[in-house]
Write an enzyme that holds these catalytic residues in place. Structure first.
Site, PDB file in Angstrom:
ATOM      1  CG  HIS A 158      43.316  44.594  40.497  1.00  0.00           C
ATOM      2  ND1 HIS A 158      42.764  43.736  39.826  1.00  0.00           N
ATOM      3  CD2 HIS A 158      42.439  45.759  40.346  1.00  0.00           C
ATOM      4  CE1 HIS A 158      41.268  44.159  39.539  1.00  0.00           C
ATOM      5  NE2 HIS A 158      41.269  45.468  39.752  1.00  0.00           N
ATOM      6  CG  HIS A 181      43.942  50.660  39.225  1.00  0.00           C
ATOM      7  ND1 HIS A 181      43.736  49.361  38.803  1.00  0.00           N
ATOM      8  CD2 HIS A 181      42.788  50.903  39.891  1.00  0.00           C
ATOM      9  CE1 HIS A 181      42.574  48.964  39.171  1.00  0.00           C
ATOM     10  NE2 HIS A 181      41.936  49.712  39.811  1.00  0.00           N
ATOM     11  CG  HIS A 204      34.620  52.356  50.211  1.00  0.00           C
ATOM     12  ND1 HIS A 204      33.577  52.327  49.396  1.00  0.00           N
ATOM     13  CD2 HIS A 204      35.276  50.903  49.548  1.00  0.00           C
ATOM     14  CE1 HIS A 204      33.692  51.852  48.269  1.00  0.00           C
ATOM     15  NE2 HIS A 204      34.676  51.055  48.372  1.00  0.00           N
ATOM     16  NE  ARG A 209      35.815  55.013  45.974  1.00  0.00           N
ATOM     17  CZ  ARG A 209      35.843  53.851  45.482  1.00  0.00           C
ATOM     18  NH1 ARG A 209      35.368  53.568  44.194  1.00  0.00           N
ATOM     19  NH2 ARG A 209      36.263  52.945  46.448  1.00  0.00           N
ATOM     20  CG  ASP A 229      39.292  48.947  38.298  1.00  0.00           C
ATOM     21  OD1 ASP A 229      39.657  47.728  38.193  1.00  0.00           O
ATOM     22  OD2 ASP A 229      39.209  49.537  39.018  1.00  0.00           O
ATOM     23  CG  ASN A 256      34.728  52.554  39.534  1.00  0.00           C
ATOM     24  OD1 ASN A 256      35.769  53.537  39.455  1.00  0.00           O
ATOM     25  ND2 ASN A 256      34.802  51.656  40.301  1.00  0.00           N
ATOM     26  CG  PHE A 312      34.579  44.227  47.081  1.00  0.00           C
ATOM     27  CD1 PHE A 312      35.056  43.085  47.597  1.00  0.00           C
ATOM     28  CD2 PHE A 312      33.482  43.732  46.505  1.00  0.00           C
ATOM     29  CE1 PHE A 312      34.878  41.834  47.272  1.00  0.00           C
ATOM     30  CE2 PHE A 312      32.923  42.635  46.339  1.00  0.00           C
ATOM     31  CZ  PHE A 312      33.618  41.558  46.846  1.00  0.00           C
ATOM     32  CG  ASP A 346      42.255  48.496  43.121  1.00  0.00           C
ATOM     33  OD1 ASP A 346      41.480  49.778  42.627  1.00  0.00           O
ATOM     34  OD2 ASP A 346      41.718  47.467  43.417  1.00  0.00           O
TER      35      ASP A 346
HETATM   36 ZN   LIG Z   1      39.452  46.562  39.726  1.00  0.00          ZN
END
Ligand SMILES: [Zn+2]
Length: 425
Positions: A232, A60, A309, A64, A152, A94, A323, A305
């Site tokens: 998670h 996980h 950023h 990006r 996710d 994502n 987040f 996870d």
């Molecule tokens: Zn997630």
């Protein structure tokens, strides 16, 4: 390339070849494991005093790319992962565009082929655009190289769609990974709902948002008699729901992140948005329960996870900040210090949760050390103390609440297919 590693203490969740040995690697494969090997090699590592384990496998991570290259790229993220001891990672879909069709997956795999420093397996979306309405073409994407399916960053929004997804995945035993969040209970919240959110006057996310969704997924997995993986897990009740489900034979597996076992909501203070993460940091009682669940096998996997950023996306305002925690470079140090040092897990238990177990769930090679297996290895120093400095991160994401904290345990070498991809100074 021939690599000889001398005097290493092998920790192997695959059970064979433990203890002090030399390892000889040729053409990316382990050829010999013996107490004393005398062979010519291009490179010899003296690993006296160090532990050698299967390279970590992160099921996980967020890389990006494409679409958010200012936060991370395949190039930077895989170098950060190598520094964290990872030899294989799975990247979440994502991105922009979402990895939900042949064109987007093909493009991503081209970038991986060109830029990745370690092994990267894409995870494809469950639904087109992660909108929980139309399933992706699972067979096509799996055959191209997607190892799992997940929306996710977002939950699978409805029970009906989750049932449809699980039944579709069941036909070929694909694995569905769900980010469990009941949006109606999360809307507008940015930290855990409880004492800290009340004290700081910041809107909270109710723990039930996660727990109801975990319960929903487990009941659908049970009804469809198919497996599901919960991403998670962060609360005591989620862990207890999963424990009870496993006891009655439901095919559920799950993961926890290093930050959910290494931090509590008590560190949250105004402006400190590096600790804003979804699911949010929880209470000390939750952390204790998660550690217990790791010990008794309720939680199968530690996954980062990793959510890098750029500083522009964080800022000081809790509501507008993104987040996520950039965590792939600190995972082992945090886990060793929080789990092995106090005797909750052995180093071998930790190794299994960071390599063998995710390999088993995803049906990947790796996670064991043996003659003929790929030389994907990590060598760690469990005596070395490190103080986390985000400015040293290889990740573009410097968003870590661990900055300035001191841990014990560090990565010395990361080896992929017999090549050294990371070496500490
Ligand atoms: Zn997630």
């Amino acid at each position: 390339m021939r690599l000889l590693i001398k005097h290493c203490s092998i920790v192997n969740p695959g059970n064979n070849y433990e203890g002090f040995n030399d390892i000889y690697i040729e053409d990316g494969v382990i050829k010999l494991i013996e107490p004393e090997i005398v062979m010519a090699a291009e490179r010899t590592i003296d690993a006296a005093g160090l532990y050698l384990m299967p390279g970590f496998i992160d099921m996980h991570a967020h890389l990006r790319e494409p679409g958010f290259e200012h936060n991370e790229t395949v190039y930077s993220g895989t170098r950060a992962a190598a520094r964290g001891g990872y030899t294989t990672i799975c990247c979440m879909p994502n991105t922009r565009p979402v990895i939900d069709d042949e064109a987007s997956l093909s493009k991503l795999m081209g970038i991986i082929e060109k830029d990745a420093a370690i092994k990267v397996h894409p995870i494809a979306a469950i639904s087109k655009g992660q909108k929980s309405t139309e399933l992706v073409e699972m067979d096509k994407l799996f055959n191209m190289g997607a190892v799992a399916f997940s929306d996710d960053g977002r939950p699978v929004e409805t029970a009906a769609f989750m049932m449809e997804a699980l039944l579709a995945a069941k036909a070929n035993d694909y694995i569905i990974i769900d980010h469990c969040e009941e949006l109606s209970l999360a809307a507008g919240g940015v930290i855990n709902q409880g004492r800290q959110s009340e004290k700081l006057g910041i809107r909270g996310i109710h723990p039930l948002s996660e727990e109801l969704s975990v319960m929903r997924d487990i009941m659908i997995a049970e009804a469809t008699d198919f497996r599901i993986h919960i991403a998670h897990v962060s609360t005591a009740s989620s862990a207890e729901i999963i424990r009870a489900a496993k006891r009655r034979g439901v095919k559920v597996t799950c993961e926890v992140t290093p930050h959910h076992i290494g931090l509590t909501e008590d560190i949250i203070k105004a402006g400190f948005t590096d600790c804003k993460v979804n699911p949010p940091l929880r209470t000390a009682a939750d952390v204790e329960a998660l550690k217990e669940a790791l010990k008794d096998g309720t939680i199968d996997v530690i996954a980062t996870d990793h959510a890098p950023h750029h500083a522009d996306s964080k800022g000081e305002d809790f509501y507008s900040a993104a987040f996520g925690i950039s965590g792939i470079e600190t995972a082992f140090s945090v886990c060793y210090t929080e789990l092995v040092e106090p005797g909750i897990l052995t180093l071998k238990d930790l190794s299994a949760r960071m390599s063998k177990n995710p390999a088993t769930i995803l049906k990947l090679d790796g996670g064991i050390i043996g003659i003929g297996s790929s030389a994907d290895l990590v060598i760690v120093d469990t005596r070395r103390r490190i103080t986390v400095n985000r400015d040293d991160f290889l990740s573009k994401g410097k968003n870590t609440p661990f900055h300035g904290k001191t841990y014990v345990g560090d990565i010395v070498y990361t080896i992929v297919d017999g090549s050294i991809v990371y070496e500490s100074k």
